[in-house]
Design a protein around this motif. Structure first.
Motif, PDB file in Angstrom:
ATOM      1  N   LEU A 108       0.772  -1.159   0.178  1.00  0.00           N
ATOM      2  CA  LEU A 108      -0.225   0.179   0.041  1.00  0.00           C
ATOM      3  C   LEU A 108       0.696   1.238  -0.145  1.00  0.00           C
ATOM      4  N   ASP A 109       1.966   1.482   0.865  1.00  0.00           N
ATOM      5  CA  ASP A 109       2.614   2.427   1.047  1.00  0.00           C
ATOM      6  C   ASP A 109       3.507   2.758  -0.135  1.00  0.00           C
ATOM      7  N   ALA A 110       3.904   1.617  -0.742  1.00  0.00           N
ATOM      8  CA  ALA A 110       5.076   1.644  -1.589  1.00  0.00           C
ATOM      9  C   ALA A 110       4.547   2.033  -3.301  1.00  0.00           C
ATOM     10  N   HIS A 111       3.306   1.450  -3.424  1.00  0.00           N
ATOM     11  CA  HIS A 111       2.684   1.467  -4.828  1.00  0.00           C
ATOM     12  C   HIS A 111       1.332   1.900  -4.968  1.00  0.00           C
ATOM     13  N   TRP A 132      -1.659   1.871 -14.884  1.00  0.00           N
ATOM     14  CA  TRP A 132      -0.844   1.760 -13.626  1.00  0.00           C
ATOM     15  C   TRP A 132      -0.203   0.385 -13.326  1.00  0.00           C
ATOM     16  N   VAL A 133      -0.791  -0.643 -14.135  1.00  0.00           N
ATOM     17  CA  VAL A 133      -0.128  -1.928 -13.901  1.00  0.00           C
ATOM     18  C   VAL A 133       1.082  -1.998 -14.902  1.00  0.00           C
ATOM     19  N   ALA A 134       0.794  -1.331 -15.941  1.00  0.00           N
ATOM     20  CA  ALA A 134       1.912  -1.459 -17.167  1.00  0.00           C
ATOM     21  C   ALA A 134       2.976  -0.700 -16.590  1.00  0.00           C
ATOM     22  N   ALA A 135       2.887   0.424 -15.941  1.00  0.00           N
ATOM     23  CA  ALA A 135       3.869   1.407 -15.214  1.00  0.00           C
ATOM     24  C   ALA A 135       4.734   0.776 -14.141  1.00  0.00           C
ATOM     25  N   LEU A 136       3.995  -0.243 -13.532  1.00  0.00           N
ATOM     26  CA  LEU A 136       4.720  -0.679 -12.343  1.00  0.00           C
ATOM     27  C   LEU A 136       5.761  -1.560 -12.837  1.00  0.00           C
ATOM     28  N   GLN A 137       5.552  -2.013 -14.128  1.00  0.00           N
ATOM     29  CA  GLN A 137       6.773  -3.309 -14.831  1.00  0.00           C
ATOM     30  C   GLN A 137       7.878  -2.314 -15.568  1.00  0.00           C
ATOM     31  N   LYS A 138       7.768  -0.991 -15.906  1.00  0.00           N
ATOM     32  CA  LYS A 138       8.535  -0.354 -16.839  1.00  0.00           C
ATOM     33  C   LYS A 138       9.673   0.131 -15.842  1.00  0.00           C
ATOM     34  N   PRO A 139      10.864   0.270 -16.552  1.00  0.00           N
ATOM     35  CA  PRO A 139      12.044   0.530 -15.983  1.00  0.00           C
ATOM     36  C   PRO A 139      11.945   2.080 -15.111  1.00  0.00           C
ATOM     37  N   ARG A 140      12.753   2.412 -14.141  1.00  0.00           N
ATOM     38  CA  ARG A 140      12.689   3.583 -13.538  1.00  0.00           C
ATOM     39  C   ARG A 140      13.157   4.825 -14.378  1.00  0.00           C
ATOM     40  N   ASN A 146       9.930  -0.454 -11.980  1.00  0.00           N
ATOM     41  CA  ASN A 146      10.821  -1.798 -12.336  1.00  0.00           C
ATOM     42  C   ASN A 146      10.438  -2.923 -11.692  1.00  0.00           C
ATOM     43  N   LEU A 147       9.177  -3.319 -11.373  1.00  0.00           N
ATOM     44  CA  LEU A 147       8.866  -4.343 -10.839  1.00  0.00           C
ATOM     45  C   LEU A 147       8.726  -5.583 -11.514  1.00  0.00           C
ATOM     46  N   GLY A 148       8.887  -6.943 -10.968  1.00  0.00           N
ATOM     47  CA  GLY A 148       8.662  -7.884 -11.933  1.00  0.00           C
ATOM     48  C   GLY A 148       7.409  -8.300 -11.894  1.00  0.00           C
ATOM     49  N   GLY A 178     -10.640  -7.636 -14.014  1.00  0.00           N
ATOM     50  CA  GLY A 178     -10.409  -7.670 -15.600  1.00  0.00           C
ATOM     51  C   GLY A 178      -9.198  -7.176 -16.276  1.00  0.00           C
ATOM     52  N   VAL A 179      -8.210  -6.332 -15.411  1.00  0.00           N
ATOM     53  CA  VAL A 179      -7.234  -5.781 -15.855  1.00  0.00           C
ATOM     54  C   VAL A 179      -6.106  -6.980 -16.328  1.00  0.00           C
ATOM     55  N   PRO A 180      -5.526  -6.905 -17.568  1.00  0.00           N
ATOM     56  CA  PRO A 180      -4.511  -7.779 -18.057  1.00  0.00           C
ATOM     57  C   PRO A 180      -3.401  -7.809 -16.810  1.00  0.00           C
ATOM     58  N   LEU A 181      -2.860  -8.799 -16.489  1.00  0.00           N
ATOM     59  CA  LEU A 181      -1.775  -9.084 -15.440  1.00  0.00           C
ATOM     60  C   LEU A 181      -0.804  -9.611 -16.109  1.00  0.00           C
ATOM     61  N   PRO A 182       0.574  -9.362 -15.747  1.00  0.00           N
ATOM     62  CA  PRO A 182       1.719 -10.211 -16.328  1.00  0.00           C
ATOM     63  C   PRO A 182       1.702 -11.451 -15.687  1.00  0.00           C
ATOM     64  N   LYS A 183       2.223 -12.501 -16.458  1.00  0.00           N
ATOM     65  CA  LYS A 183       2.402 -13.896 -16.046  1.00  0.00           C
ATOM     66  C   LYS A 183       3.793 -13.900 -15.734  1.00  0.00           C
ATOM     67  N   SER A 184       3.967 -14.823 -14.620  1.00  0.00           N
ATOM     68  CA  SER A 184       5.677 -15.254 -14.453  1.00  0.00           C
ATOM     69  C   SER A 184       6.248 -15.732 -15.669  1.00  0.00           C
ATOM     70  N   SER A 185       7.241 -15.350 -16.339  1.00  0.00           N
ATOM     71  CA  SER A 185       7.935 -15.954 -17.348  1.00  0.00           C
ATOM     72  C   SER A 185       8.774 -16.927 -16.980  1.00  0.00           C
ATOM     73  N   GLU A 186       9.150 -17.807 -17.897  1.00  0.00           N
ATOM     74  CA  GLU A 186      10.015 -18.732 -17.680  1.00  0.00           C
ATOM     75  C   GLU A 186      11.348 -18.271 -17.308  1.00  0.00           C
TER      76      GLU A 186
END
Length: 404
Positions: A108-111, A132-140, A146-148, A178-186
């Protein structure tokens, strides 16, 4: 008395005076038709004012329908900020472990709160959550966090749980669903082979500081790493393992508790799924574990520092594990202590374990979770199954003659 009605404001002198002033100033007069109603708690509410009676009648019908079928929501309820609701939600979560509570607090506090905390609930839209979900994964350097994939899903999950808590009283639906979420990649998985596991365990046991001293956990590093890589125990489960829960004769370990760090202190709690489980110990690990288990009190920690203290993940990883993977030549593959679970899963599957065995060994809540993470490792057995079925068919029909 009607539950929803339309009031003609021309009955009031104050309104007539205001309308006359507006007319004299050549401005539009205040809206004439006022929709009023009693909410489910019997409180008198305003449904808004309208210049045209037909618009007021439409609003009246909508309110009557929502009050009749139970879909009514107080418009003011959705104006509360996400931050205020999040604090109430978290304060009400007495059903979760303390460590989980603090993970939610951290996310909550961080994101979550920096992006959504000051917004009214009704201002949160599905497409904005997706951005927002897409931005969480983008580089700083691109304005992201820059989240996995896993951490992104956790941050979204906390936001979604808060919004779920608001349905149906404050929101008609959860805008985070219903927001598309990233799947853990191999690529996030790391699978060591037997030789690499041995090299890592040996390197961790042979560590020395720059002053030639033996690190705090070097005496247990080898069996500790072997246990993680060949049983799939989570790091905090192995660190909390007690001697009385290791059966070297039956080659079984009973996983009952796990460590968690809360506000800088270690606490002992149930494993991640809340359920105990039993995992097998490979025969070659028995001799590795004997010195740490035999002739020791049942409540003694199997793995501890040279001063007898419980091991802490951050210290162990920074001071010993990371140095061991560099020494073993494994520092370019993204190996972490947790990823030794992936190695355990891959080796078990390669050895012929079915999905239920792997699920039990790793302590997954469902076999579906195991398949989602490791399904690509299970061999393609379609031909094997087809041939077995065909052999059974031939045997069963061998004595049946041709049809007359």
């Amino acid at each position: 008395m009607a539950r929803v009605w339309i009031y003609d404001r021309t009955r009031d002198k104050a309104y007539r005076d205001a309308a006359a002033k507006a007319k004299a100033a050549k401005r539009n007069p205040p809206a004439r038709w006022w929709v009023r109603y009693y909410d489910p708690a019997g409180r008198l509410k305003s449904g808004g004012t309208f210049a045209k009676k037909v618009d007021a009648e439409s609003r009246q019908t909508d309110l009557q329908n929502s009050l009749s079928v139970g879909t009514y929501r107080d418009p003011a309820a959705g104006k509360v900020t996400l931050g205020e609701i999040a604090e109430k939600w978290l304060g009400a979560r007495t059903d979760i472990k303390r460590s989980t509570w603090w993970k939610y607090r951290s996310l909550l506090d961080a994101h979550v709160l920096p992006r959504w905390g000051d917004l009214p609930l009704t201002a949160i839209q599905n497409e904005d959550v997706a951005v927002w979900v897409a931005a969480l994964q983008k580089p700083r350097d691109e304005g992201g966090s820059n989240l996995g994939a896993s951490q992104t899903r956790r941050a979204h999950g906390v936001l979604s749980m808060v919004l779920d808590w608001c349905v149906p009283r404050r929101l008609t639906m959860n805008p985070a669903r219903g927001v598309p979420l990233p799947k853990s990649s191999e690529a996030e998985h790391v699978y060591l082979d037997y030789v690499q596991v041995e090299a890592l365990a040996e390197a961790a046991a042979s560590l020395r500081t720059k002053y030639g001293q033996v690190p705090a956990s070097a005496h247990v590093n080898r069996p500790f790493i072997l246990l993680l890589a060949y049983t799939g125990l989570r790091w905090n489960e192995a660190a909390a393992l007690r001697a009385g829960r290791v059966d070297l004769v039956g080659r079984r370990i009973r996983v009952v508790t796990a460590f968690a760090e809360v506000e800088g202190k270690l606490i002992e709690q149930a494993p991640k799924t809340g359920k105990s489980r039993t995992v097998p110990v490979p025969p070659s690990l028995v001799d590795e574990l004997k010195p740490l288990v035999e002739n020791r009190p049942d409540d003694a920690l199997v793995f501890s520092t040279n001063r007898g203290a419980a091991m802490r993940l951050r210290n162990w990883r920074n001071r010993e594990f990371d140095k061991a993977i560099e020494s073993a030549g494994l520092d370019r593959i993204g190996l972490t202590p947790h990823k030794l679970r992936h190695t355990a899963a891959s080796l078990a599957i390669a050895a012929g374990a079915d999905v239920k065995v792997v699920q039990q060994m790793l302590g997954h809540a469902t076999a579906t979770m195991t398949l989602d993470r490791y399904g690509h490792l299970f061999p393609d057995r379609l031909d094997e199954v087809a041939e077995a079925m065909d052999a059974a068919r031939v045997k069963a029909t061998a004595n049946i003659g041709p049809a007359a």
